[in-house]
Design a protein around this motif. Structure first.
Motif, PDB file in Angstrom:
ATOM      1  N   PRO A  12       4.744  10.951   5.225  1.00 21.99           N
ATOM      2  CA  PRO A  12       3.640  11.212   4.287  1.00 21.99           C
ATOM      3  C   PRO A  12       3.267   9.954   3.516  1.00 21.99           C
ATOM      4  O   PRO A  12       4.131   9.207   3.077  1.00 21.99           O
ATOM      5  CB  PRO A  12       4.208  12.286   3.355  1.00 21.99           C
ATOM      6  CG  PRO A  12       5.678  12.254   3.542  1.00 21.99           C
ATOM      7  CD  PRO A  12       5.937  11.748   4.911  1.00 21.99           C
ATOM      8  N   LYS A  13       1.957   9.746   3.365  1.00 16.44           N
ATOM      9  CA  LYS A  13       1.483   8.604   2.588  1.00 16.44           C
ATOM     10  C   LYS A  13       0.286   9.063   1.758  1.00 16.44           C
ATOM     11  O   LYS A  13      -0.205  10.174   1.953  1.00 16.44           O
ATOM     12  CB  LYS A  13       1.136   7.442   3.520  1.00 16.44           C
ATOM     13  CG  LYS A  13       0.097   7.746   4.577  1.00 16.44           C
ATOM     14  CD  LYS A  13      -0.125   6.529   5.479  1.00 16.44           C
ATOM     15  CE  LYS A  13      -1.408   6.644   6.283  1.00 16.44           C
ATOM     16  NZ  LYS A  13      -1.357   7.652   7.342  1.00 16.44           N
ATOM     17  N   PRO A  14      -0.200   8.231   0.816  1.00 21.29           N
ATOM     18  CA  PRO A  14      -1.296   8.689  -0.047  1.00 21.29           C
ATOM     19  C   PRO A  14      -2.480   9.248   0.748  1.00 21.29           C
ATOM     20  O   PRO A  14      -2.869   8.687   1.769  1.00 21.29           O
ATOM     21  CB  PRO A  14      -1.691   7.414  -0.802  1.00 21.29           C
ATOM     22  CG  PRO A  14      -0.404   6.647  -0.905  1.00 21.29           C
ATOM     23  CD  PRO A  14       0.299   6.892   0.406  1.00 21.29           C
ATOM     24  N   PHE A  15      -3.018  10.371   0.263  1.00 25.41           N
ATOM     25  CA  PHE A  15      -4.150  10.999   0.948  1.00 25.41           C
ATOM     26  C   PHE A  15      -5.469  10.547   0.335  1.00 25.41           C
ATOM     27  O   PHE A  15      -6.542  10.917   0.810  1.00 25.41           O
ATOM     28  CB  PHE A  15      -4.029  12.536   0.902  1.00 25.41           C
ATOM     29  CG  PHE A  15      -3.912  13.091  -0.495  1.00 25.41           C
ATOM     30  CD1 PHE A  15      -5.032  13.407  -1.240  1.00 25.41           C
ATOM     31  CD2 PHE A  15      -2.651  13.293  -1.070  1.00 25.41           C
ATOM     32  CE1 PHE A  15      -4.918  13.910  -2.538  1.00 25.41           C
ATOM     33  CE2 PHE A  15      -2.521  13.803  -2.353  1.00 25.41           C
ATOM     34  CZ  PHE A  15      -3.662  14.104  -3.093  1.00 25.41           C
ATOM     35  N   VAL A  16      -5.411   9.773  -0.747  1.00 23.90           N
ATOM     36  CA  VAL A  16      -6.625   9.162  -1.319  1.00 23.90           C
ATOM     37  C   VAL A  16      -6.365   7.675  -1.514  1.00 23.90           C
ATOM     38  O   VAL A  16      -5.231   7.263  -1.762  1.00 23.90           O
ATOM     39  CB  VAL A  16      -7.025   9.771  -2.694  1.00 23.90           C
ATOM     40  CG1 VAL A  16      -7.707  11.108  -2.542  1.00 23.90           C
ATOM     41  CG2 VAL A  16      -5.837   9.872  -3.637  1.00 23.90           C
ATOM     42  N   LYS A  17      -7.434   6.886  -1.392  1.00 28.80           N
ATOM     43  CA  LYS A  17      -7.343   5.480  -1.811  1.00 28.80           C
ATOM     44  C   LYS A  17      -7.542   5.491  -3.321  1.00 28.80           C
ATOM     45  O   LYS A  17      -8.440   6.166  -3.826  1.00 28.80           O
ATOM     46  CB  LYS A  17      -8.487   4.667  -1.195  1.00 28.80           C
ATOM     47  CG  LYS A  17      -8.360   4.412   0.270  1.00 28.80           C
ATOM     48  CD  LYS A  17      -9.362   3.300   0.637  1.00 28.80           C
ATOM     49  CE  LYS A  17     -10.029   3.585   1.960  1.00 28.80           C
ATOM     50  NZ  LYS A  17     -11.204   2.734   2.187  1.00 28.80           N
ATOM     51  N   TRP A  18      -6.719   4.743  -4.026  1.00 30.36           N
ATOM     52  CA  TRP A  18      -6.820   4.751  -5.487  1.00 30.36           C
ATOM     53  C   TRP A  18      -6.713   3.323  -5.989  1.00 30.36           C
ATOM     54  O   TRP A  18      -5.893   2.557  -5.488  1.00 30.36           O
ATOM     55  CB  TRP A  18      -5.648   5.577  -6.060  1.00 30.36           C
ATOM     56  CG  TRP A  18      -5.979   6.303  -7.322  1.00 30.36           C
ATOM     57  CD1 TRP A  18      -5.526   6.016  -8.577  1.00 30.36           C
ATOM     58  CD2 TRP A  18      -6.816   7.465  -7.469  1.00 30.36           C
ATOM     59  NE1 TRP A  18      -6.035   6.910  -9.480  1.00 30.36           N
ATOM     60  CE2 TRP A  18      -6.834   7.809  -8.822  1.00 30.36           C
ATOM     61  CE3 TRP A  18      -7.568   8.224  -6.575  1.00 30.36           C
ATOM     62  CZ2 TRP A  18      -7.562   8.885  -9.331  1.00 30.36           C
ATOM     63  CZ3 TRP A  18      -8.297   9.293  -7.064  1.00 30.36           C
ATOM     64  CH2 TRP A  18      -8.283   9.626  -8.425  1.00 30.36           C
ATOM     65  N   ALA A  19      -7.531   2.956  -6.954  1.00 31.33           N
ATOM     66  CA  ALA A  19      -7.479   1.585  -7.475  1.00 31.33           C
ATOM     67  C   ALA A  19      -6.064   1.293  -7.957  1.00 31.33           C
ATOM     68  O   ALA A  19      -5.459   2.105  -8.652  1.00 31.33           O
ATOM     69  CB  ALA A  19      -8.449   1.433  -8.634  1.00 31.33           C
ATOM     70  N   GLY A  20      -5.528   0.133  -7.566  1.00 33.43           N
ATOM     71  CA  GLY A  20      -4.171  -0.193  -7.996  1.00 33.43           C
ATOM     72  C   GLY A  20      -3.108   0.541  -7.204  1.00 33.43           C
ATOM     73  O   GLY A  20      -1.952   0.593  -7.602  1.00 33.43           O
ATOM     74  N   GLY A  21      -3.490   1.133  -6.063  1.00 35.48           N
ATOM     75  CA  GLY A  21      -2.512   1.854  -5.234  1.00 35.48           C
ATOM     76  C   GLY A  21      -1.340   0.953  -4.853  1.00 35.48           C
ATOM     77  O   GLY A  21      -1.484  -0.250  -4.694  1.00 35.48           O
ATOM     78  N   ARG A  23       0.900   1.129  -2.134  1.00 35.07           N
ATOM     79  CA  ARG A  23       1.511   1.174  -0.800  1.00 35.07           C
ATOM     80  C   ARG A  23       2.079  -0.155  -0.337  1.00 35.07           C
ATOM     81  O   ARG A  23       3.177  -0.243   0.184  1.00 35.07           O
ATOM     82  CB  ARG A  23       0.481   1.652   0.221  1.00 35.07           C
ATOM     83  CG  ARG A  23       0.674   3.105   0.579  1.00 35.07           C
ATOM     84  CD  ARG A  23      -0.309   3.534   1.603  1.00 35.07           C
ATOM     85  NE  ARG A  23       0.166   3.241   2.953  1.00 35.07           N
ATOM     86  CZ  ARG A  23      -0.564   3.431   4.026  1.00 35.07           C
ATOM     87  NH1 ARG A  23      -1.799   3.881   3.914  1.00 35.07           N
ATOM     88  NH2 ARG A  23      -0.084   3.161   5.222  1.00 35.07           N
ATOM     89  N   GLN A  24       1.292  -1.232  -0.552  1.00 33.28           N
ATOM     90  CA  GLN A  24       1.756  -2.535  -0.050  1.00 33.28           C
ATOM     91  C   GLN A  24       2.921  -3.096  -0.885  1.00 33.28           C
ATOM     92  O   GLN A  24       3.600  -4.018  -0.460  1.00 33.28           O
ATOM     93  CB  GLN A  24       0.578  -3.527  -0.024  1.00 33.28           C
ATOM     94  CG  GLN A  24      -0.370  -3.386  -1.206  1.00 33.28           C
ATOM     95  CD  GLN A  24      -0.514  -4.655  -2.037  1.00 33.28           C
ATOM     96  OE1 GLN A  24       0.006  -5.699  -1.708  1.00 33.28           O
ATOM     97  NE2 GLN A  24      -1.219  -4.541  -3.143  1.00 33.28           N
ATOM     98  N   LEU A  25       3.167  -2.528  -2.066  1.00 34.91           N
ATOM     99  CA  LEU A  25       4.262  -3.044  -2.912  1.00 34.91           C
ATOM    100  C   LEU A  25       5.548  -2.223  -2.804  1.00 34.91           C
ATOM    101  O   LEU A  25       6.519  -2.490  -3.506  1.00 34.91           O
ATOM    102  CB  LEU A  25       3.817  -3.067  -4.389  1.00 34.91           C
ATOM    103  CG  LEU A  25       2.726  -4.074  -4.734  1.00 34.91           C
ATOM    104  CD1 LEU A  25       2.385  -3.996  -6.209  1.00 34.91           C
ATOM    105  CD2 LEU A  25       3.150  -5.487  -4.373  1.00 34.91           C
ATOM    106  N   ILE A  26       5.543  -1.209  -1.941  1.00 34.68           N
ATOM    107  CA  ILE A  26       6.713  -0.321  -1.850  1.00 34.68           C
ATOM    108  C   ILE A  26       8.025  -1.084  -1.627  1.00 34.68           C
ATOM    109  O   ILE A  26       9.012  -0.812  -2.316  1.00 34.68           O
ATOM    110  CB  ILE A  26       6.496   0.784  -0.779  1.00 34.68           C
ATOM    111  CG1 ILE A  26       5.463   1.801  -1.275  1.00 34.68           C
ATOM    112  CG2 ILE A  26       7.803   1.502  -0.445  1.00 34.68           C
ATOM    113  CD1 ILE A  26       5.794   2.541  -2.540  1.00 34.68           C
TER     114      ILE A  26
END
Length: 286
Positions: A12-21, A23-26
């Motif tokens: 599972p990963k975010p279902f919306v793009k969100w400013a400041g998301g 994912r790349q910093l996990i």
């Protein structure tokens, strides 16, 4: 825990793009988590990248998540509880969008559905088809982003939505719509609280704080800093992401806060050349 649908394995990963998301910093965030902690709290939920990582990696982790954006919170609850209805609603958006994308996009943007399924599918549809996947509302709370230039946007990401639904059902995560300060009532010694608020602008043109129709102001930042101090004195572990701004660095310059500067690409900038080479701050008390 990966969900299996047919032969597809979907984390599972975010279902919306969100400013400041995030994912790349996990990987960096993961390295900075405490080895052990009680309940995980996230009061600025947004796209939930760290939450999904946490639920995937730490089976049975107790989580309490919240956001002030009521449409977003409703989306998490709808995906958890009514996934089949939501997917069929998204499929009908997709069909209509393929017939005449521009006029259909603007008619959905103008619409104001009352029912929970339609509200959530409108949010996901607009997020998938609007310019840059940017969620922004004006002072009246109306979504005001123009249509994006996509040839074939992924409006119904069914595998991921089902995977998100499944992990939210099995995790018993509590999901609430509330102001971030409410976390003080619930968090106890050794719990982990991760704050990822709308960032302080680092330049005059970078004012990006409108995910709800209330801006996240400098006063809110001070309120957040006071809250962090109170949580620290309760024995909570506090982790905070923010922009590499002078104000943030000053507010958290004293003990017990440790600040590290990490490299981050901004996925939402109309100029793709400006999406790289950014630093942000990671602040923690442990």
């Amino acid at each position: 825990m990966k969900q299996q649908y047919g032969q597809i394995l979907v984390t599972p990963k975010p279902f919306v793009k969100w400013a400041g998301g995030k994912r790349q910093l996990i990987p960096i965030l993961n390295e900075n988590l405490p080895k052990t902690f009680g309940t995980y709290f996230e009061p600025f939920l947004g796209g939930g990248a760290l939450l999904f990582h946490m639920l995937t990696e730490r089976n049975g982790q107790k989580c309490s998540i919240s956001d002030l954006n009521s449409d977003l919170v409703l989306s998490y609850i709808t995906i958890r509880d009514r996934i089949d209805d939501l997917i069929s609603s998204l499929k009908s958006h997709e069909k209509n969008y393929q017939k005449d994308s521009k006029s259909y996009y603007y008619s959905v943007r103008e619409s104001n559905p009352r029912n929970e399924i339609e509200k959530t599918s409108r949010l996901i549809f607009l997020n998938r088809t609007c310019f840059n996947g940017l969620y922004r509302v004006n002072s009246k709370g109306k979504f005001n982003v123009p249509i994006g230039k996509y040839t074939n946007p992924n409006i119904v990401n069914e595998d991921n939505l089902r995977s998100v639904s499944s992990i939210l059902q099995s995790s018993k995560a509590s999901i609430k719509c509330r102001d971030f300060e409410a976390v003080l009532r619930d968090a106890k010694k050794d719990d982990l609280v991760y704050f990822d608020p709308p960032y302080q602008p680092v330049s005059n043109t970078a004012n990006f704080t409108s995910y709800t129709n209330k801006d996240f102001t400098f006063d809110d930042l001070n309120r957040l800093a006071e809250l962090c101090t109170k949580l620290d004195s309760k024995g909570c572990r506090v982790l905070l992401s923010n922009s590499n701004s002078k104000e943030v660095a000053e507010i958290f310059s004293n003990e017990p806060w440790k600040i590290s500067k990490i490299q981050a690409n901004r996925s939402i900038n109309s100029n793709s050349k400006k999406r790289t080479g950014h630093f942000e701050l990671l602040i923690k008390n442990y």
